[in-house]
Design a protein around this motif. Structure first.
Motif, short mmCIF file in Angstrom:
data_model
loop_
_atom_site.label_atom_id
_atom_site.label_comp_id
_atom_site.label_asym_id
_atom_site.label_seq_id
_atom_site.Cartn_x
_atom_site.Cartn_y
_atom_site.Cartn_z
N LEU A 504 0.85 -1.19 0.00
CA LEU A 504 0.00 0.00 0.00
C LEU A 504 0.88 1.24 0.00
CD1 LEU A 504 -2.72 -0.93 2.67
CD2 LEU A 504 -2.91 -1.05 0.18
N ALA A 505 0.58 2.18 -0.89
CA ALA A 505 1.35 3.43 -0.94
C ALA A 505 0.50 4.50 -1.60
CB ALA A 505 2.66 3.24 -1.70
N VAL A 506 0.47 5.67 -0.98
CA VAL A 506 -0.26 6.79 -1.57
C VAL A 506 0.39 7.22 -2.86
CG1 VAL A 506 -0.91 9.20 -1.23
CG2 VAL A 506 -1.15 7.58 0.65
N LEU A 510 -1.18 7.93 -6.91
CA LEU A 510 -1.07 9.23 -7.58
C LEU A 510 -0.24 9.11 -8.85
CD1 LEU A 510 -0.48 11.42 -4.40
CD2 LEU A 510 -2.54 11.37 -5.81
N THR A 511 0.80 8.29 -8.79
CA THR A 511 1.64 8.11 -9.98
C THR A 511 0.84 7.53 -11.14
OG1 THR A 511 3.61 7.76 -8.62
CG2 THR A 511 3.68 6.92 -10.88
N LEU A 563 -7.41 22.30 -16.40
CA LEU A 563 -7.89 22.22 -15.02
C LEU A 563 -9.11 21.32 -14.90
CD1 LEU A 563 -7.49 25.96 -13.98
CD2 LEU A 563 -6.37 24.02 -12.86
N ASP A 564 -10.04 21.47 -15.83
CA ASP A 564 -11.23 20.61 -15.80
C ASP A 564 -10.85 19.15 -16.01
OD1 ASP A 564 -12.93 22.72 -15.32
OD2 ASP A 564 -13.45 23.03 -17.43
N ARG A 565 -9.82 18.91 -16.80
CA ARG A 565 -9.38 17.53 -16.99
C ARG A 565 -8.80 16.97 -15.69
NH1 ARG A 565 -9.47 13.34 -17.19
NH2 ARG A 565 -8.66 11.73 -18.57
N LEU A 566 -8.08 17.81 -14.95
CA LEU A 566 -7.55 17.38 -13.65
C LEU A 566 -8.68 17.14 -12.65
CD1 LEU A 566 -4.42 19.70 -13.30
CD2 LEU A 566 -4.44 17.24 -13.74
N VAL A 567 -9.74 17.94 -12.76
CA VAL A 567 -10.92 17.71 -11.90
C VAL A 567 -11.55 16.37 -12.25
CG1 VAL A 567 -13.25 18.51 -11.37
CG2 VAL A 567 -11.38 20.15 -11.48
N ASP A 568 -11.72 16.10 -13.55
CA ASP A 568 -12.30 14.83 -13.98
C ASP A 568 -11.46 13.65 -13.50
OD1 ASP A 568 -14.35 16.16 -15.21
OD2 ASP A 568 -13.51 16.01 -17.23
N ALA A 569 -10.14 13.86 -13.45
CA ALA A 569 -9.24 12.80 -12.98
C ALA A 569 -9.13 12.79 -11.46
CB ALA A 569 -7.85 12.98 -13.60
N ASN A 570 -9.85 13.69 -10.81
CA ASN A 570 -9.88 13.77 -9.34
C ASN A 570 -8.49 14.03 -8.74
OD1 ASN A 570 -12.72 13.27 -8.25
ND2 ASN A 570 -12.49 11.64 -9.77
N LEU A 571 -7.70 14.86 -9.44
CA LEU A 571 -6.41 15.27 -8.92
C LEU A 571 -6.44 16.70 -8.37
CD1 LEU A 571 -4.13 13.66 -11.63
CD2 LEU A 571 -4.34 12.98 -9.23
N VAL A 572 -7.41 17.49 -8.79
CA VAL A 572 -7.69 18.78 -8.16
C VAL A 572 -9.20 18.88 -7.97
CG1 VAL A 572 -5.67 19.90 -9.21
CG2 VAL A 572 -7.91 20.11 -10.30
N GLU A 573 -9.62 19.85 -7.16
CA GLU A 573 -11.04 20.05 -6.90
C GLU A 573 -11.45 21.46 -7.30
OE1 GLU A 573 -11.57 19.36 -2.75
OE2 GLU A 573 -12.01 17.23 -3.03
N ASP A 584 -2.93 18.45 -0.12
CA ASP A 584 -1.52 18.47 0.24
C ASP A 584 -0.76 17.26 -0.30
OD1 ASP A 584 -1.62 20.88 1.48
OD2 ASP A 584 -1.70 20.10 3.53
N LEU A 585 -1.36 16.07 -0.21
CA LEU A 585 -0.63 14.88 -0.66
C LEU A 585 -0.41 14.90 -2.17
CD1 LEU A 585 -2.28 12.10 1.55
CD2 LEU A 585 -0.07 13.23 1.87
N VAL A 586 -1.38 15.44 -2.91
CA VAL A 586 -1.19 15.58 -4.36
C VAL A 586 -0.10 16.61 -4.64
CG1 VAL A 586 -2.31 16.16 -6.54
CG2 VAL A 586 -3.60 14.96 -4.78
N ARG A 587 -0.12 17.70 -3.87
CA ARG A 587 0.91 18.73 -4.06
C ARG A 587 2.29 18.17 -3.76
NH1 ARG A 587 3.52 21.72 -0.62
NH2 ARG A 587 2.12 21.26 1.11
N LEU A 588 2.42 17.38 -2.69
CA LEU A 588 3.72 16.80 -2.35
C LEU A 588 4.19 15.85 -3.46
CD1 LEU A 588 3.26 16.07 1.45
CD2 LEU A 588 4.60 17.88 0.40
N PHE A 589 3.25 15.08 -4.00
CA PHE A 589 3.61 14.19 -5.12
C PHE A 589 4.10 15.01 -6.31
CE2 PHE A 589 1.98 12.75 -9.24
CZ PHE A 589 2.75 11.61 -9.43
N ALA A 590 3.36 16.06 -6.65
CA ALA A 590 3.74 16.87 -7.81
C ALA A 590 5.07 17.58 -7.59
CB ALA A 590 2.63 17.88 -8.12
#
Length: 937
Positions: A504-506, A510-511, A563-573, A584-590
């Motif tokens: 298991l890994a966050v 995200l990757t 941006l809307d594509r990232l919303v559809d991919a549930n990586l931003v809201e 935050d976890l997405v930001r740290l990954f990026a």
């Protein structure tokens, strides 16, 4: 008590038939009976009877119908007796009748029992249950009963009745009783000519009876009707049996029993949270009124949001509503390092699960999809498609016959699918997340340090996957406290590394989501993948489409699509209008990815912020002089008037503050300069809006940058901002110290405008501590320089300060001369900021002079101007002085009203100095209300 709906609606009480009343009363009885033993809300009764346009009297009519039903169902109860059968509950009613004493419920139960027996090979038992079920019918269901509920239920029940007859015919043929069933089968096919299952049973019965020509004629009739009525060819099963007849084969007397698959993964023990989402999904898959389920329910959310666990949990909860089976396929759409299933592979697995032998699974995708639909015809099956990559992967699987439902999980939005209800998962609520942690590890460990547990939830972003990993780490390390794990996660450089446990890994989730965008053939996907990394460059609460466009160096429309594509991919809201947020976890990954053009991207964003603040500030108050700033090529945010400018600055201030602070810590000199310039440009707005803490902090950082870069001009502006902030907080000594530093730098640089400005601000500082002689001295010095360099704004301010000082020294004539001159100058050029401040001081002077009415007039005008320019400082001064003026005029009600406004505003401003002034005036009002006016003056 027995309720009969499969034919004319009636009740049976103690073996005697009773009428359930007029048609609408029958409709209420039907709705309650179909949910026997459960609570039915009044809103559902109203919707079921009248739909979306109920009459105003609907609720009263429901009371009347319920009362009528009670009289029928409990005739001996009496007017004051408590009802025992039709019971009122908060918000609705409950019919206390055994559900199996409602004929349509008993009918459905017997069909489920028949399906179970058939799956187990008990054909005789299956036939008995089907016969018992069909015996319950006395005619068309719910005849003459009005309303949307009755209409939908009629269609549903009639469909089930035909299905039951079709199943009975199939079982009779399987039992070898085809001669016996032929007459009724012929009649059924004539009544339902488009039902391919009935037609196949008739063909089989005729063929087994040695009547091959008639069997082929039944096929040709069906082929002609399907083409004429629906424009389609017969299904594969019908065509396959036609071929058996043509080849002269002797079919087995009974085809293989169709299996009832039960493929759902095990439900998680102690599933926690998602109560709202559970209720919503269940309401679509298992509607309270027994209506057919919603065809497609999609659960979307970011990696680690618990989509699969929720889907499995709900699927188990509603499984009984799908007696013909529950199918499950892991589509592997987001599994790192594993190839996702193709459409054909997914269809093949599902077809084989329904009993299709591998060699009979069509190679052609359209044929396989047609067979899939055919096999599910007249069945009630729940299909759980887990981890779909996108809509394209599952599209052939979604168009199922009525009565079946697809529950699908995906990181992508599937909302565009036909008849799809989308349920998006965000983060868990804190209470749910804490409960989850307590179940994963010992509850005593989480309760021992509630603050650390809450902090752990926040560091995990409320994501179930991250919480599961954190819980697993604590469970495997009994010597750790929650606080120890919090300390490890607090380090952003290692947080994603710490959120790993076993497989298991966050980070891996995200990757996979980011890689899918990065490797896509679609340009918008690739732009979105790049934008996700760029968004991590600037640590602000949310970003607008304009900021994203600046990062990408692309048009706003392209940025919005990404941006809307990232919303559809549930990586931003999506956040507020045209703004987006990143967890935050997405930001740290990026942020783990290196961006080659980092400085250029930050330069564009900070340039956009800077020119936008300067443009908005000029619109709010064009007479305030702004500091020189670095040249940028960006276009400002488009605002056209004072109100728009204020609203944009007010809404965007948290982002502007965060961006400026981050930039000033940057090692690149250009970025640091832009951050300092942005901090200084924000001063005017922050002074008017009383954002003093941020104003002081930013200007102190700007001063540090100025010293680092040996930039005296920047230091001069920073000292002025720091002084303004401390001065408004009442810390005059600190303000004076910074103003003297500003004055010293202005003289060293030969900047006479900055010199006279510093003198004016020193004059203002001495007013606050009662050093009116020093105020006059500095005001006159400012006036002299401002006159020499032709600065009208400096002259106005100097006269304002001189008027204020003379007024406090009770030199009223001199004060009024200075103030009226300043007021005329301000009005001539339309300087509303100065006009409001001058009117406020003029009102104070008039009150001190004893001309209370003139004072109130000036203050009232000053208050209106202050509110126009949104200067909270001037507004507060006017409110407190107006409270004092009305107190002195013997108007306690008006005095209290103004003081109440001042108190509310001071609390909003969090100003200790204004709170002190409010307290003093409140004390004066309490002590002086009863005194005569002459004594007060």
């Amino acid at each position: 008590m027995f309720i009969a709906l499969l034919g004319p609606v009636l009740g049976r009480l103690h073996g005697r038939e009773v009428s359930l009343g007029a048609p609408r009363q029958q409709a209420i009885a039907a709705i309650l009976a179909c949910s026997a033993g459960k609570v039915v809300l009044k809103e559902h009764l109203i919707d079921g009877l009248w739909g979306e346009d109920p009459p105003k009297s609907a609720e009263q009519s429901v009371y009347t119908y319920v009362a009528g039903l009670r009289n029928v169902l409990e005739p001996g109860r009496g007017s004051r007796g408590e009802p025992r059968i039709l019971v009122g509950v908060p918000g609705g009613y409950s019919l206390h009748v055994d559900p199996l004493h409602v004929d349509c419920v008993a009918f459905s139960a017997r069909l489920e029992d028949a399906a179970r027996r058939r799956a187990e090979g008990d054909l005789e038992g299956c036939l008995d249950q089907l016969d018992l079920a069909l015996e319950l019918w006395r005619g068309p269901a719910l005849p003459g009963v009005p309303g949307p509920f009755a209409e939908a239920r009629r269609l549903h029940l009639d469909e089930l009745r035909v299905t039951a007859m079709e199943r009975r015919a199939e079982v009779m043929v399987e039992l070898g009783r085809y001669q016996e069933i032929l007459p009724s089968l012929m009649k059924l096919v004539n009544e339902q000519p488009l039902r391919e299952g009935l037609r196949e049973s008739l063909m089989r019965a005729l063929h087994l009876s040695g009547r091959q020509a008639e069997a082929l004629e039944v096929f040709r009739d069906g082929e002609h009707l399907l083409a004429e009525e629906l424009g389609v060819d017969p299904g594969e099963r019908l065509r396959a049996y036609r071929d058996v007849i043509l080849r002269g084969e002797t079919p087995a007397p009974a085809p293989p029993i169709i299996t009832v698959p039960r493929q759902l993964p095990r439900d998680l023990l102690g599933f926690v949270g998602r109560t709202t989402e559970q209720l919503r999904i269940r309401s679509h898959l298992a509607p309270w009124d027994e209506a057919p389920p919603t065809p497609v329910v999609a659960i979307s959310g970011p990696p680690g949001a618990g989509k699969s666990a929720l889907a499995v949990h709900v699927a188990h909860a509603v499984a009984r509503r799908f007696p013909d089976g529950q199918l499950y396929v892991n589509l592997r759409g987001g599994t790192p390092g594993v190839k996702r299933l193709t459409q054909a592979q997914a269809l093949g697995r599902l077809l084989r699960a329904l009993g299709t032998v591998p060699e009979r699974v069509p190679v052609d995708l359209d044929e396989a999809a047609a067979l899939w639909r055919d096999l599910l015809s007249d069945r009630r099956v729940l299909v759980l498609l887990d981890d779909a990559a996108n809509l394209a992967q599952v599209r052939p699987l979604l168009s199922l016959p009525a009565g079946c439902a697809v529950l699908v999980t995906s990181r992508e939005t599937l909302a565009p699918a036909d008849d799809c209800v989308q349920v998006r998962l965000g983060t868990l609520q804190d209470a749910e997340a804490v409960t989850m942690l307590a179940r994963l590890t010992e509850a005593s460990r989480t309760s021992a340090d509630p603050a650390a547990t809450t902090r752990l939830v926040r560091l995990c972003d409320g994501l179930p996957l991250a919480l599961r990993i954190a819980g697993a780490r604590l469970a495997s390390r009994p010597d750790w406290t929650v606080g120890m794990l919090v300390d490890r996660l607090a380090d952003e450089q290692r947080r994603l590394h710490e959120l790993e446990s076993g497989d298991l890994a966050v980070r891996s989730g995200l990757t996979a989501s980011w890689q899918a965008l990065h490797d896509s053939d679609h340009p918008t996907d690739r732009t979105a993948a790049r934008l996700l990394l760029l968004l991590a460059l600037i640590r602000v609460p949310d970003v607008s489409t304009e900021v994203a466009a600046a990062l990408l160096n692309a048009p706003a429309a392209e940025a919005e699509r990404a941006l809307d594509r990232l919303v559809d991919a549930n990586l931003v809201e999506r956040g507020r209008a045209w703004h987006y947020q990143m967890h935050d976890l997405v930001r740290l990954f990026a942020s783990e990815h290196v961006v080659a053009d980092r400085v250029a991207c930050l330069d564009r964003v900070l340039g956009y912020y800077l020119v936008s603040v300067e443009h908005a500030t000029r619109l709010m108050d064009p007479h305030r002089v702004q500091a020189d700033s670095p040249a940028v090529q960006m276009r400002p945010h488009p605002v056209t008037d004072r109100d728009e400018a204020h609203d944009w600055l007010n809404a965007e201030e948290p982002n502007l503050v965060a961006a400026a602070a981050q930039a000033m810590d940057d090692p690149d000199e250009r970025i640091a300069r832009l951050g300092a310039a942005l901090s200084i440009a924000l001063r005017w707005f922050q002074r008017h809006s009383y954002s003093l803490v941020d104003m002081i902090s930013l200007c102190q950082r700007a001063l540090a940058v100025a010293r680092r870069l040996s930039d005296d001009a920047m230091a001069l502006e920073a000292h002025g901002g720091i002084a303004s902030g401390f001065g408004h907080q009442g810390q005059v000594d600190t303000a004076v110290r910074h103003l003297n530093e500003e004055l010293k730098l202005a003289r060293r640089l030969g900047d006479r405008f900055a010199e006279q400005r510093a003198l004016g601000n020193l004059a203002n500082s001495y007013v606050d501590v009662g050093r009116h002689d020093l105020t006059l001295r500095h005001a006159m010095a400012q006036l002299k320089i401002a006159t020499e360099i032709g600065s009208q704004v400096g002259q106005r301010y100097a006269l304002l300060m001189a008027g204020h000082a003379n007024g406090r020294l009770r030199r009223f004539a001199e004060a009024e001369e200075c103030l009226t001159s300043a007021l005329a100058m301000a009005r001539k050029v339309g300087d509303l900021g100065h006009e409001g401040a001058i009117l406020g001081v003029l009102g104070l002077v008039k009150i001190d002079e004893g001309d209370l009415d003139a004072g109130v007039e000036a203050l009232t005008a000053g208050l209106a101007v202050a509110r126009t320019v949104k200067s909270l400082n001037t507004e507060m001064n006017c409110l407190i002085t107006l409270a004092r003026a009305h107190r002195l005029l013997g108007r306690p009600r008006q005095a209290r009203a103004f003081l109440s406004e001042a108190a509310s505003l001071s609390r909003a401003m969090q100003s200790a100095e204004f709170s002190r002034q409010v307290a003093e005036e409140r004390q004066a009002q309490g002590a002086g209300d009863a005194l005569p006016l002459a004594g007060l003056v």
